[in-house]
Design an enzyme around this catalytic site. Sequence first.
Site, PDB file in Angstrom:
ATOM      1  N   HIS A 109       5.767 -12.118   5.780  1.00 14.98           N
ATOM      2  CA  HIS A 109       5.614 -11.582   4.432  1.00 14.98           C
ATOM      3  C   HIS A 109       6.992 -11.353   3.844  1.00 14.98           C
ATOM      4  O   HIS A 109       7.918 -10.953   4.539  1.00 14.98           O
ATOM      5  CB  HIS A 109       4.801 -10.285   4.407  1.00 14.98           C
ATOM      6  N   MET A 110       7.109 -11.612   2.555  1.00 14.48           N
ATOM      7  CA  MET A 110       8.333 -11.307   1.828  1.00 14.48           C
ATOM      8  C   MET A 110       8.047 -10.125   0.914  1.00 14.48           C
ATOM      9  O   MET A 110       7.092 -10.147   0.146  1.00 14.48           O
ATOM     10  CB  MET A 110       8.790 -12.517   1.013  1.00 14.48           C
TER      11      MET A 110
ATOM     12  N   VAL B  16       4.125  -5.850  10.640  1.00 16.88           N
ATOM     13  CA  VAL B  16       2.951  -6.731  10.579  1.00 16.88           C
ATOM     14  C   VAL B  16       3.386  -8.155  10.958  1.00 16.88           C
ATOM     15  O   VAL B  16       4.221  -8.758  10.271  1.00 16.88           O
ATOM     16  CB  VAL B  16       2.321  -6.721   9.173  1.00 16.88           C
TER      17      VAL B  16
ATOM     18  N   ILE C 220       0.824  -1.208   0.000  1.00 12.60           N
ATOM     19  CA  ILE C 220       0.000   0.000   0.000  1.00 12.60           C
ATOM     20  C   ILE C 220       0.861   1.263   0.000  1.00 12.60           C
ATOM     21  O   ILE C 220       0.400   2.330  -0.409  1.00 12.60           O
ATOM     22  CB  ILE C 220      -0.972  -0.038   1.202  1.00 12.60           C
TER      23      ILE C 220
ATOM     24  N   ASN D 193      11.506  -8.665   6.890  1.00 12.58           N
ATOM     25  CA  ASN D 193      11.769  -8.041   8.182  1.00 12.58           C
ATOM     26  C   ASN D 193      11.206  -8.928   9.289  1.00 12.58           C
ATOM     27  O   ASN D 193      10.101  -9.447   9.165  1.00 12.58           O
ATOM     28  CB  ASN D 193      11.115  -6.656   8.229  1.00 12.58           C
TER      29      ASN D 193
HETATM   30  P1  AMP Z   1       7.068  -4.782   7.540  1.00 14.03           P
HETATM   31  O1  AMP Z   1       7.618  -3.519   8.132  1.00 14.03           O
HETATM   32  O2  AMP Z   1       8.106  -5.636   6.887  1.00 14.03           O
HETATM   33  O3  AMP Z   1       6.199  -5.536   8.525  1.00 14.03           O
HETATM   34  O4  AMP Z   1       6.163  -4.321   6.319  1.00 14.03           O
HETATM   35  C1  AMP Z   1       4.789  -4.196   6.353  1.00 14.03           C
HETATM   36  C2  AMP Z   1       4.368  -3.664   5.019  1.00 14.03           C
HETATM   37  O5  AMP Z   1       2.970  -3.814   4.882  1.00 14.03           O
HETATM   38  C3  AMP Z   1       4.670  -2.171   4.800  1.00 14.03           C
HETATM   39  O6  AMP Z   1       5.508  -2.032   3.647  1.00 14.03           O
HETATM   40  C4  AMP Z   1       3.289  -1.560   4.577  1.00 14.03           C
HETATM   41  O7  AMP Z   1       3.292  -0.526   3.632  1.00 14.03           O
HETATM   42  C5  AMP Z   1       2.474  -2.759   4.121  1.00 14.03           C
HETATM   43  N1  AMP Z   1       1.049  -2.689   4.380  1.00 14.03           N
HETATM   44  C6  AMP Z   1       0.427  -2.381   5.540  1.00 14.03           C
HETATM   45  N2  AMP Z   1      -0.901  -2.447   5.399  1.00 14.03           N
HETATM   46  C7  AMP Z   1      -1.129  -2.841   4.112  1.00 14.03           C
HETATM   47  C8  AMP Z   1      -2.303  -3.098   3.343  1.00 14.03           C
HETATM   48  N3  AMP Z   1      -3.529  -2.984   3.867  1.00 14.03           N
HETATM   49  N4  AMP Z   1      -2.160  -3.473   2.056  1.00 14.03           N
HETATM   50  C9  AMP Z   1      -0.924  -3.593   1.518  1.00 14.03           C
HETATM   51  N5  AMP Z   1       0.222  -3.372   2.187  1.00 14.03           N
HETATM   52  C10 AMP Z   1       0.116  -2.990   3.466  1.00 14.03           C
END
Ligand code: AMP
Length: 122
Positions: free
Chosen positions: A105-106, A101, A36, A92
């Site tokens: 996730h990659m 989050v 996003i 991360n």
């Molecule tokens: P991290 O810091 O590795 O946990 O990255 C989490 C990522 O999730 C960030 O790059 C955010 O921009 C992305 N993110 C958070 N909410 C959403 C969403 N609803 N849809 C898509 N990406 C998201």
Amino acid sequence: MQFDYDDQNIFAKILRGEIPNATVFENEHALAFNDIEPQAPVHVLIIPKGAYVSIDDFAANASAAEQAGFFAAVAAVCEATDVEKGFRAVANTRAHGVQDVPHFHMHIMGGRVLGRMLPDRA
Ligand code: AMP
């Protein structure tokens, strides 16, 4: 190590269909969607459909089918996006990795030269 999964995290809500996403690819075990807040022309997140908090949780505890499905999604995303010249794959993890989050996730980021990793060497 004990991995405690919080099913209220935002990617769990995406998997349940409670929050929309811009899907790039999906198979039985994984979902890929655009970040996003993209940090590069290509910025896709690939997540397993199973409840895994981090890459080490996924590597230790996901089944062979889940792991194969996840990496099939990685291949499909790389094929479907403009990363022929290269990209960065990032997972991360927890506090030191600044993971926001808590669902594995990659990040697949590309479409431009990304610069060196880890500019902050503190
Ligand atoms: P991290 O810091 O590795 O946990 O990255 C989490 C990522 O999730 C960030 O790059 C955010 O921009 C992305 N993110 C958070 N909410 C959403 C969403 N609803 N849809 C898509 N990406 C998201």
